[in-house]
Design an enzyme around this catalytic site. Structure first.
Site, PDB file in Angstrom:
ATOM      1  N   LYS A 106       0.846  -1.195   0.000  1.00  0.00           N
ATOM      2  CA  LYS A 106       0.000   0.000   0.000  1.00  0.00           C
ATOM      3  C   LYS A 106       0.883   1.246   0.000  1.00  0.00           C
ATOM      4  O   LYS A 106       1.968   1.232   0.586  1.00  0.00           O
ATOM      5  CB  LYS A 106      -0.775  -0.098   1.315  1.00  0.00           C
ATOM      6  CG  LYS A 106      -1.846   0.859   1.540  1.00  0.00           C
ATOM      7  CD  LYS A 106      -2.553   0.391   2.817  1.00  0.00           C
ATOM      8  CE  LYS A 106      -3.511   1.439   3.365  1.00  0.00           C
ATOM      9  NZ  LYS A 106      -3.777   2.592   2.586  1.00  0.00           N
ATOM     10  N   GLY A 107       0.413   2.309  -0.623  1.00  0.00           N
ATOM     11  CA  GLY A 107       1.187   3.555  -0.721  1.00  0.00           C
ATOM     12  C   GLY A 107       1.721   4.013   0.633  1.00  0.00           C
ATOM     13  O   GLY A 107       0.980   4.069   1.614  1.00  0.00           O
ATOM     14  N   ASN A 155     -12.112   5.551  -5.686  1.00  0.00           N
ATOM     15  CA  ASN A 155     -11.629   5.572  -4.301  1.00  0.00           C
ATOM     16  C   ASN A 155     -11.023   6.919  -3.973  1.00  0.00           C
ATOM     17  O   ASN A 155     -10.492   7.618  -4.833  1.00  0.00           O
ATOM     18  CB  ASN A 155     -10.648   4.424  -4.049  1.00  0.00           C
ATOM     19  CG  ASN A 155      -9.216   4.792  -4.377  1.00  0.00           C
ATOM     20  OD1 ASN A 155      -8.526   5.417  -3.566  1.00  0.00           O
ATOM     21  ND2 ASN A 155      -8.782   4.446  -5.571  1.00  0.00           N
ATOM     22  N   LEU A 173      -4.244   8.003   0.840  1.00  0.00           N
ATOM     23  CA  LEU A 173      -2.942   7.436   1.229  1.00  0.00           C
ATOM     24  C   LEU A 173      -2.803   7.211   2.732  1.00  0.00           C
ATOM     25  O   LEU A 173      -1.743   7.448   3.305  1.00  0.00           O
ATOM     26  CB  LEU A 173      -1.800   8.347   0.741  1.00  0.00           C
ATOM     27  CG  LEU A 173      -1.542   8.359  -0.756  1.00  0.00           C
ATOM     28  CD1 LEU A 173      -0.519   9.435  -1.110  1.00  0.00           C
ATOM     29  CD2 LEU A 173      -1.050   6.996  -1.257  1.00  0.00           C
ATOM     30  N   CYS A 203       0.857  12.361  -7.092  1.00  0.00           N
ATOM     31  CA  CYS A 203       0.501  13.206  -5.946  1.00  0.00           C
ATOM     32  C   CYS A 203       0.718  14.676  -6.251  1.00  0.00           C
ATOM     33  O   CYS A 203       1.642  15.031  -6.956  1.00  0.00           O
ATOM     34  CB  CYS A 203       1.372  12.872  -4.754  1.00  0.00           C
ATOM     35  SG  CYS A 203       1.366  11.168  -4.422  1.00  0.00           S
ATOM     36  N   ASN A 217      -2.154   4.543 -13.142  1.00  0.00           N
ATOM     37  CA  ASN A 217      -2.788   4.819 -11.863  1.00  0.00           C
ATOM     38  C   ASN A 217      -4.261   5.154 -12.169  1.00  0.00           C
ATOM     39  O   ASN A 217      -4.674   5.138 -13.334  1.00  0.00           O
ATOM     40  CB  ASN A 217      -2.067   5.995 -11.181  1.00  0.00           C
ATOM     41  CG  ASN A 217      -2.142   5.878  -9.669  1.00  0.00           C
ATOM     42  OD1 ASN A 217      -3.173   5.469  -9.137  1.00  0.00           O
ATOM     43  ND2 ASN A 217      -1.082   6.218  -8.987  1.00  0.00           N
ATOM     44  N   THR A 218      -5.033   5.446 -11.154  1.00  0.00           N
ATOM     45  CA  THR A 218      -6.469   5.688 -11.358  1.00  0.00           C
ATOM     46  C   THR A 218      -6.727   6.991 -12.141  1.00  0.00           C
ATOM     47  O   THR A 218      -5.869   7.871 -12.193  1.00  0.00           O
ATOM     48  CB  THR A 218      -7.182   5.780 -10.000  1.00  0.00           C
ATOM     49  OG1 THR A 218      -6.478   6.732  -9.200  1.00  0.00           O
ATOM     50  CG2 THR A 218      -7.186   4.448  -9.293  1.00  0.00           C
ATOM     51  N   GLY A 255      -5.385  -4.867  -9.499  1.00  0.00           N
ATOM     52  CA  GLY A 255      -5.789  -4.152  -8.284  1.00  0.00           C
ATOM     53  C   GLY A 255      -7.199  -4.499  -7.877  1.00  0.00           C
ATOM     54  O   GLY A 255      -7.457  -5.479  -7.163  1.00  0.00           O
TER      55      GLY A 255
HETATM   56  C1  FMN Z   1      -8.568   1.368  -3.055  1.00  0.00           C
HETATM   57  C2  FMN Z   1      -7.392   1.694  -3.946  1.00  0.00           C
HETATM   58  C3  FMN Z   1      -6.213   2.191  -3.371  1.00  0.00           C
HETATM   59  C4  FMN Z   1      -5.115   2.510  -4.178  1.00  0.00           C
HETATM   60  N1  FMN Z   1      -3.969   2.985  -3.595  1.00  0.00           N
HETATM   61  C5  FMN Z   1      -2.878   3.231  -4.367  1.00  0.00           C
HETATM   62  C6  FMN Z   1      -1.653   3.673  -3.774  1.00  0.00           C
HETATM   63  O1  FMN Z   1      -1.528   3.797  -2.554  1.00  0.00           O
HETATM   64  N2  FMN Z   1      -0.605   3.947  -4.596  1.00  0.00           N
HETATM   65  C7  FMN Z   1      -0.699   3.805  -5.965  1.00  0.00           C
HETATM   66  O2  FMN Z   1       0.289   4.061  -6.675  1.00  0.00           O
HETATM   67  N3  FMN Z   1      -1.832   3.351  -6.545  1.00  0.00           N
HETATM   68  C8  FMN Z   1      -2.911   3.073  -5.786  1.00  0.00           C
HETATM   69  N4  FMN Z   1      -4.063   2.602  -6.370  1.00  0.00           N
HETATM   70  C9  FMN Z   1      -4.114   2.408  -7.841  1.00  0.00           C
HETATM   71  C10 FMN Z   1      -3.875   0.938  -8.217  1.00  0.00           C
HETATM   72  O3  FMN Z   1      -2.606   0.495  -7.776  1.00  0.00           O
HETATM   73  C11 FMN Z   1      -3.991   0.754  -9.752  1.00  0.00           C
HETATM   74  O4  FMN Z   1      -3.010   1.554 -10.387  1.00  0.00           O
HETATM   75  C12 FMN Z   1      -5.360   1.152 -10.302  1.00  0.00           C
HETATM   76  O5  FMN Z   1      -6.381   0.822  -9.389  1.00  0.00           O
HETATM   77  C13 FMN Z   1      -5.660   0.492 -11.655  1.00  0.00           C
HETATM   78  O6  FMN Z   1      -5.681  -0.914 -11.569  1.00  0.00           O
HETATM   79  P1  FMN Z   1      -7.036  -1.790 -11.297  1.00  0.00           P
HETATM   80  O7  FMN Z   1      -8.074  -1.268 -12.250  1.00  0.00           O
HETATM   81  O8  FMN Z   1      -6.625  -3.203 -11.534  1.00  0.00           O
HETATM   82  O9  FMN Z   1      -7.425  -1.526  -9.877  1.00  0.00           O
HETATM   83  C14 FMN Z   1      -5.183   2.301  -5.592  1.00  0.00           C
HETATM   84  C15 FMN Z   1      -6.365   1.781  -6.153  1.00  0.00           C
HETATM   85  C16 FMN Z   1      -7.463   1.472  -5.352  1.00  0.00           C
HETATM   86  C17 FMN Z   1      -8.703   0.902  -5.988  1.00  0.00           C
END
Ligand code: FMN
Length: 306
Positions: free
Chosen positions: A48-49, A72, A76, A133, A195-196, A268
């Site tokens: 986790k981040g 989401n 962090l 960020c 990333n999202t 993820g």
């Molecule tokens: C609940 C949640 C928390 C996340 N926290 C982080 C994070 O702390 N650091 C990061 O780089 N990406 C974070 N992500 C992004 C994921 O690592 C990933 O890049 C993104 O969700 C796309 O992949 P997925 O569609 O398979 O989830 C988070 C995603 C979700 C859903």
């Protein structure tokens, strides 16, 4: 083709037994999933981040479901790097799996201090740098949206950290290949993306956004075509390996990323629905390689562009 497919890949000098990576923020610190699945099913897990100092995270609600997706706004939440190293990281020791730390900072200095701190931790296989960020020193502009800022940040981290350095990009912006090239020029060993995506939902009865922060990050199958496009574009721009992610739920999804140019893929959101997704994806990849006569994952990587 009669020989068995070889699933192992090398990413940034890390040997992964298969190309599957647990995406940051969706696998906690690894131990949360022990009840359902062994971390050894993965090639690597990304924790986790983590930030230099502890963070309380955002007010609830932090999650909203959308058609084929999830928004989401966790903010962090984490206990800070020292506590993660002391209290969380040891749980993954003794398992045959690479462990990546995902780091974020509000200032360039914070990222550099994190790189320095992690340089002396052998249990960490590599660092994934989340540059989505907002940079508080630059009025909130995300680090990852400005190529010179990316180059300077990654160069400074590179000076402090000799191990595998993976730079994680968001899909925003029309200059994605330029950003990836800036990271490569600065000495990054690999790129991970996406990333999202920034997204929001409005509650029409309350007449306001559902999330207290208004905007959150969209993940899940809804973003997959955007993510595949991003991998396609970046793989044409850099020579370092790519970890592709965004909405992967099965082997067929993972294959799109590999054929677009990724060497490994991360999952993820799908873990929340199906903790066995890694096992099923690995078997599906193996099956596809057998059918198509591929021996190595690298032979498939970027095959759709040739
Ligand atoms: C609940 C949640 C928390 C996340 N926290 C982080 C994070 O702390 N650091 C990061 O780089 N990406 C974070 N992500 C992004 C994921 O690592 C990933 O890049 C993104 O969700 C796309 O992949 P997925 O569609 O398979 O989830 C988070 C995603 C979700 C859903």
């Amino acid at each position: 083709m009669n020989s068995d497919p070889v699933l192992s890949v090398n990413i940034a000098g890390i040997k992964l037994k298969n190309p599957l990576v647990a995406a940051s923020g969706c696998y906690g610190y690894g131990k949360d999933y022990l009840h359902w699945i062994s971390p050894e099913e993965w090639g690597a897990i990304t924790l986790k981040g983590t930030t230099l100092h502890s963070k309380k995270g955002n007010l609830p609600p932090r999650l909203v479901e959308t058609p084929s997706g999830l928004i989401n706004s966790v903010g962090l939440q984490n206990p800070g790097v020292d506590a993660v190293l002391e209290e969380e990281l040891p749980a993954m020791q003794g398992y045959d799996v690479a462990v990546l730390m995902n780091v974020s900072g509000e200032t360039e200095e914070e990222y550099v201090l994190l790189a320095d701190k992690l340089s002396s931790v052998p249990a960490v296989s590599g660092i994934e740098v989340n540059i989505s960020c907002p940079n508080v020193e630059k009025g909130g502009l995300a680090f990852g949206e400005d190529p010179p800022m990316v180059e300077k940040l990654i160069s400074r981290m590179r000076q402090k950290y000799a191990g595998p350095l993976i730079v994680k990009l968001s899909p925003h912006g029309s200059n994605l290949p330029e950003i990836a090239r800036a990271a490569e020029k600065a000495g990054a060993d690999a790129i991970s993306l996406v990333n999202t995506l920034r997204a929001m939902v409005i509650d029409i009865e309350k007449n306001k956004p559902v999330l207290p922060q208004n905007v959150g990050g969209l993940s899940g199958p809804a973003i997959r075509p955007v993510a595949v496009r991003a991998v396609w574009e970046v793989s044409a721009a850099v020579n370092i390996p790519i970890i592709g992610m965004g909405g992967i739920t099965c082997a067929d999804d993972a294959l799109q990323f590999i054929l677009a140019g990724a060497r490994a893929v991360a999952i993820g959101t799908a873990n929340f629905i199906n903790p066995q997704v890694v096992k099923e994806t690995v078997s599906g990849l193996e099956e596809y390689m057998r059918q198509k006569g591929y021996k190595y994952v690298d032979e498939m990587s970027g095959a759709a562009r040739r």
